[in-house]
Design a protein around this motif. Sequence first.
Motif, PDB file in Angstrom:
ATOM      1  N   LYS A   1       4.079 -13.188 -50.966  1.00  5.66           N
ATOM      2  CA  LYS A   1       2.639 -13.107 -51.270  1.00  5.66           C
ATOM      3  C   LYS A   1       2.406 -12.328 -52.565  1.00  5.66           C
ATOM      4  O   LYS A   1       1.605 -12.725 -53.410  1.00  5.66           O
ATOM      5  N   GLN A   2       3.121 -11.224 -52.706  1.00 10.40           N
ATOM      6  CA  GLN A   2       2.983 -10.415 -53.930  1.00 10.40           C
ATOM      7  C   GLN A   2       3.432 -11.201 -55.160  1.00 10.40           C
ATOM      8  O   GLN A   2       2.764 -11.207 -56.200  1.00 10.40           O
TER       9      GLN A   2
ATOM     10  N   ASN B   1      -0.088  -2.910 -57.501  1.00 12.01           N
ATOM     11  CA  ASN B   1      -0.266  -4.361 -57.604  1.00 12.01           C
ATOM     12  C   ASN B   1      -0.292  -4.842 -59.052  1.00 12.01           C
ATOM     13  O   ASN B   1      -1.099  -5.682 -59.442  1.00 12.01           O
TER      14      ASN B   1
ATOM     15  N   GLU C   1       0.989 -13.823 -56.150  1.00 11.41           N
ATOM     16  CA  GLU C   1      -0.190 -13.238 -56.770  1.00 11.41           C
ATOM     17  C   GLU C   1       0.013 -12.962 -58.260  1.00 11.41           C
ATOM     18  O   GLU C   1      -0.923 -13.018 -59.051  1.00 11.41           O
TER      19      GLU C   1
END
Lengths: 208, 208
Positions: free
Chosen positions: A129-130, B54, A133
Motif C-alpha cells: 500500500k505504501q 509518508n 501510494e
Amino acid sequence: MSPLKIHYPNGQPYHYNNGNSIHPQKEQSSNYSNRGMSLEKEINLTNKQYLTDNIAVIHKKPTPIQVVKVDYPKREAAKITEAYYRRSSTTDYNGVYKGYYLDFEAKETKNKTSFPLNNFHEHQIKHMKQSTEHGGICFTILRFATLDEIYLLHADFLFKWWDQQFEEKGRKSIPLSAIKKENFLIEYGFNPRIPYLKIVDQLIENIK
Amino acid sequence: MSPLKIHYPNGQPYHYNNGNSIHPQKEQSSNYSNRGMSLEKEINLTNKQYLTDNIAVIHKKPTPIQVVKVDYPKREAAKITEAYYRRSSTTDYNGVYKGYYLDFEAKETKNKTSFPLNNFHEHQIKHMKQSTEHGGICFTILRFATLDEIYLLHADFLFKWWDQQFEEKGRKSIPLSAIKKENFLIEYGFNPRIPYLKIVDQLIENIK
C-alpha cells in the motif's frame, strides 16, 4: 513444492522421445509448465533472463537473518554458528522496469477453488500500500499449484479482498472465479519461464 | 566508525548544559553531526523517518547469507548453526520516491583528500549502470568520516571516475576537490538525520 506435472493438450498424453522431445519448438505454447520447480526458483530464473536480455533489473531480496555468533577461523571464511530467521518488513521482489518501480510477492496454494488470504502477512500488504501510494507498481504472482495456473494479481484487487475480510461476513479467501474475472493469467514461456512483464505492460498502459 | 565529533561554529566551543542543551532547536543547522553512529545506522533511521512521514519507501536489503545447517528444536524457533556471508549482487538500498526507483550504496572513508575507488565492487557499479539504464535514479551516499562531511554522488559522476581508473595513468581514487565541485553536500538534520531526498529532488529537477 508441487510434483512433476505435464499438460496433456486435448487429453492426449505428451510423448517423450527417451525423455528428449525431438520437436522442442513445437510445444512452446502449452508445455513449458511447472515441472516440479518452486515458484520462487522459476521467478528467479525469469528475473535472471530479464537481466541478461537487458529488459529489467529485478532481484529477490535476501532472507533476513539475525546473526548471533560468528567464528573467525584463520585463513577461512567467517562462519556463522548461531543465527535466526527474522520476518521481512517488505515483499520479496523489487526492481526497475521502463522507469517504473516494481514491487511484488510470489505465493503458491494447493487449493483449487480459492486463495486463502492468510498466505499474506499484514506487513506485506502495508508495504505494498505504501509503495503504491508513492507511485510504485505492486502486484502478486500467484500460482494455483494443483491447477498449474499462474495469475498476476494487481495490488488494488488484492487490497480490496484483503480489507473486506475484516468486515462483517467477510471472506477469508479470494475465490478463483473472482481472480479469473479481474486479473491476468500468465502463460508459461520457455525463457523467461514466467513472462510476467507482459502483464505489467498492460498495467502500465492502464496507468497512462 | 568515527569518534564523537562536535562542530564549533565560528570557532566557539559548543556548550552543553549537563549534556542537555536547553536550546535544542537553535543549533539545528550545524550541530546534528555524526556522533559515533555508523553511516548505515544513520541512513536506516533516516529511511524509517521518511517512511513514518509518508515521504518515501526505502529499505536496506538484508545481508545475503548462505544457510548450510539448521536445527529445528521442539517448541522453539529454527536455529541456524552453520552459515556463511555471501556477496550481494546489488547495492544495499532501494525503494520508491515520487514514482521514481531509487537505488544507492553508502560508503565511508577515513581519508581526508580523496575517496579510494576500491571501496566499490565491480558488481555494484554494474548493478547501478543497469538500473540507470532502465530509468532508476542511482547514487552513493559518501561520508568522509574524519572530516564529518557527507556527499551525495550521482551515479554518472561515479561511473566516469570508475571507468577512468582502467585507462593509462588512471587514478585509483576520486579527489575530494572533484567531489566538492560536481556533487552535493548533505547537511546533517535532526530528523531525518541525513536528509538525502532534498538532493534527490534536485536530481529529479535535472531529469525533467
